[in-house]
Design a protein around this motif. Structure first.
Motif, mmCIF file in Angstrom:
data_model
loop_
_atom_site.group_PDB
_atom_site.id
_atom_site.type_symbol
_atom_site.label_atom_id
_atom_site.label_comp_id
_atom_site.label_asym_id
_atom_site.label_seq_id
_atom_site.Cartn_x
_atom_site.Cartn_y
_atom_site.Cartn_z
ATOM 1 N N ARG A 89 -17.804 -2.960 -24.931
ATOM 2 C CA ARG A 89 -17.248 -4.359 -25.594
ATOM 3 C C ARG A 89 -16.808 -4.191 -26.542
ATOM 4 N NH1 ARG A 89 -20.718 -7.038 -22.244
ATOM 5 N NH2 ARG A 89 -20.239 -8.160 -20.919
ATOM 6 N N PRO A 90 -18.003 -3.361 -27.479
ATOM 7 C CA PRO A 90 -17.743 -3.416 -28.840
ATOM 8 C C PRO A 90 -16.502 -1.945 -28.809
ATOM 9 C CG PRO A 90 -19.858 -3.636 -28.614
ATOM 10 C CD PRO A 90 -19.382 -2.990 -27.108
ATOM 11 N N ILE A 91 -16.461 -1.228 -28.453
ATOM 12 C CA ILE A 91 -15.396 0.089 -28.255
ATOM 13 C C ILE A 91 -14.386 -0.914 -28.046
ATOM 14 C CG2 ILE A 91 -14.448 1.709 -27.326
ATOM 15 C CD1 ILE A 91 -18.123 2.648 -27.178
ATOM 16 N N ARG A 92 -14.154 -1.773 -27.521
ATOM 17 C CA ARG A 92 -12.548 -2.376 -26.620
ATOM 18 C C ARG A 92 -12.504 -3.255 -27.513
ATOM 19 N NH1 ARG A 92 -13.738 -6.745 -22.999
ATOM 20 N NH2 ARG A 92 -15.105 -7.701 -25.275
ATOM 21 N N ASP A 93 -12.862 -3.616 -28.389
ATOM 22 C CA ASP A 93 -13.166 -4.694 -29.560
ATOM 23 C C ASP A 93 -12.167 -4.534 -30.315
ATOM 24 O OD1 ASP A 93 -13.908 -6.787 -28.295
ATOM 25 O OD2 ASP A 93 -15.601 -7.738 -28.566
ATOM 26 N N GLU A 94 -12.782 -3.283 -31.073
ATOM 27 C CA GLU A 94 -12.268 -1.665 -32.173
ATOM 28 C C GLU A 94 -11.179 -1.873 -31.813
ATOM 29 O OE1 GLU A 94 -12.024 -0.090 -35.865
ATOM 30 O OE2 GLU A 94 -13.646 -2.051 -35.106
ATOM 31 N N ILE A 95 -10.804 -0.852 -30.786
ATOM 32 C CA ILE A 95 -9.440 -1.069 -29.919
ATOM 33 C C ILE A 95 -8.555 -1.403 -30.063
ATOM 34 C CG2 ILE A 95 -8.609 0.860 -28.244
ATOM 35 C CD1 ILE A 95 -10.721 1.850 -27.508
ATOM 36 N N ASP A 96 -9.177 -2.846 -29.638
ATOM 37 C CA ASP A 96 -8.217 -3.781 -29.450
ATOM 38 C C ASP A 96 -7.427 -4.327 -31.010
ATOM 39 O OD1 ASP A 96 -6.173 -5.772 -28.803
ATOM 40 O OD2 ASP A 96 -7.848 -7.260 -29.058
ATOM 41 N N ARG A 97 -8.709 -3.729 -32.302
ATOM 42 C CA ARG A 97 -8.332 -4.279 -33.207
ATOM 43 C C ARG A 97 -6.902 -3.127 -34.488
ATOM 44 N NH1 ARG A 97 -9.105 -2.245 -38.171
ATOM 45 N NH2 ARG A 97 -10.068 -1.314 -37.886
ATOM 46 N N MET A 130 -8.470 2.047 -22.783
ATOM 47 C CA MET A 130 -7.813 0.510 -23.296
ATOM 48 C C MET A 130 -6.754 0.490 -24.330
ATOM 49 S SD MET A 130 -11.981 -0.076 -22.975
ATOM 50 C CE MET A 130 -12.823 1.660 -24.096
ATOM 51 N N ALA A 131 -6.609 1.841 -24.662
ATOM 52 C CA ALA A 131 -5.968 1.852 -25.684
ATOM 53 C C ALA A 131 -4.397 1.386 -24.996
ATOM 54 C CB ALA A 131 -5.553 2.871 -26.554
ATOM 55 N N ALA A 132 -3.913 2.279 -24.262
ATOM 56 C CA ALA A 132 -2.397 1.716 -24.168
ATOM 57 C C ALA A 132 -2.513 0.545 -23.012
ATOM 58 C CB ALA A 132 -2.266 3.121 -23.382
ATOM 59 N N ALA A 133 -3.782 0.202 -22.661
ATOM 60 C CA ALA A 133 -3.712 -1.465 -21.677
ATOM 61 C C ALA A 133 -3.773 -2.384 -23.087
ATOM 62 C CB ALA A 133 -4.893 -1.777 -20.319
ATOM 63 N N LEU A 134 -3.894 -2.169 -23.578
ATOM 64 C CA LEU A 134 -3.858 -3.150 -25.063
ATOM 65 C C LEU A 134 -2.922 -3.339 -25.797
ATOM 66 C CD1 LEU A 134 -7.735 -2.804 -26.025
ATOM 67 C CD2 LEU A 134 -6.708 -4.960 -24.942
ATOM 68 N N LEU A 135 -2.224 -2.122 -26.216
ATOM 69 C CA LEU A 135 -0.585 -2.199 -26.232
ATOM 70 C C LEU A 135 0.086 -2.735 -25.511
ATOM 71 C CD1 LEU A 135 0.536 -1.575 -28.975
ATOM 72 C CD2 LEU A 135 1.107 1.053 -28.150
ATOM 73 N N HIS A 136 0.168 -2.290 -24.480
ATOM 74 C CA HIS A 136 1.310 -2.801 -23.722
ATOM 75 C C HIS A 136 0.929 -4.164 -23.446
ATOM 76 C CE1 HIS A 136 3.648 -2.432 -19.733
ATOM 77 N NE2 HIS A 136 2.617 -3.179 -19.971
ATOM 78 N N HIS A 137 -0.451 -4.669 -24.240
ATOM 79 C CA HIS A 137 -0.241 -6.124 -23.306
ATOM 80 C C HIS A 137 0.104 -6.943 -24.230
ATOM 81 C CE1 HIS A 137 -1.689 -10.165 -22.283
ATOM 82 N NE2 HIS A 137 -2.459 -10.213 -24.134
ATOM 83 N N HIS A 138 -0.062 -6.809 -25.336
ATOM 84 C CA HIS A 138 -0.039 -7.476 -26.920
ATOM 85 C C HIS A 138 1.413 -7.272 -27.354
ATOM 86 C CE1 HIS A 138 -3.981 -8.712 -28.003
ATOM 87 N NE2 HIS A 138 -4.012 -7.651 -28.411
#
Length: 119
Positions: free
Chosen positions: A95-103, A1-9
């Motif tokens: 979902r809350p794990i995803r949201d914390e990783i995204d933050r 999740m972290a890699a996908a979110l970082l790549h996206h942002h």
């Protein structure tokens, strides 16, 4: 999740690699589902083993509880993000794990690539 979110942002501003010290056989279906809610398709992703070469090439290494299994090299920035493990969890728990990783990803990205001041 972290890699996908970082790549996206990051939109190409940083190089992102994802690997695990004990990768699973496949990506958790709940992770795929909650990432799809954000428009991020992980259906073609697969867990990859962590390599010494990947750590050596990195400027920042994010760990999520790998402890002594992660190679350590002086001069690298290591961040250990203590998070709940999504393994075996359903979408409501992920979902809350995803949201914390995204933050955390967005905060890290702001450090790595400061925003240009607006005139």
């Amino acid at each position: 999740m972290a890699a996908a979110l970082l790549h996206h942002h990051a939109a190409g501003a940083v190089t992102v690699r994802s690997a695990g010290s004990a990768p699973a056989d496949s990506v958790n279906p709940a992770v795929v589902a909650v990432m799809a809610e954000l428009g991020l398709d992980l259906t073609r992703e697969f867990p990859k083993p962590l390599t010494t070469e990947a750590v050596q090439a990195a400027d920042v290494v994010i760990t999520m509880g790998c402890g002594d299994a992660c190679p350590y090299f002086p001069g690298k920035r290591y961040l250990d993000w203590k998070l709940d493990d999504p393994a075996g969890q359903g979408a409501d728990a992920v979902r809350p794990i995803r949201d914390e990783i995204d933050r955390r990803v967005q905060a890290l990205l702001a450090e790595l690539v400061p925003a240009e001041p607006t005139p």
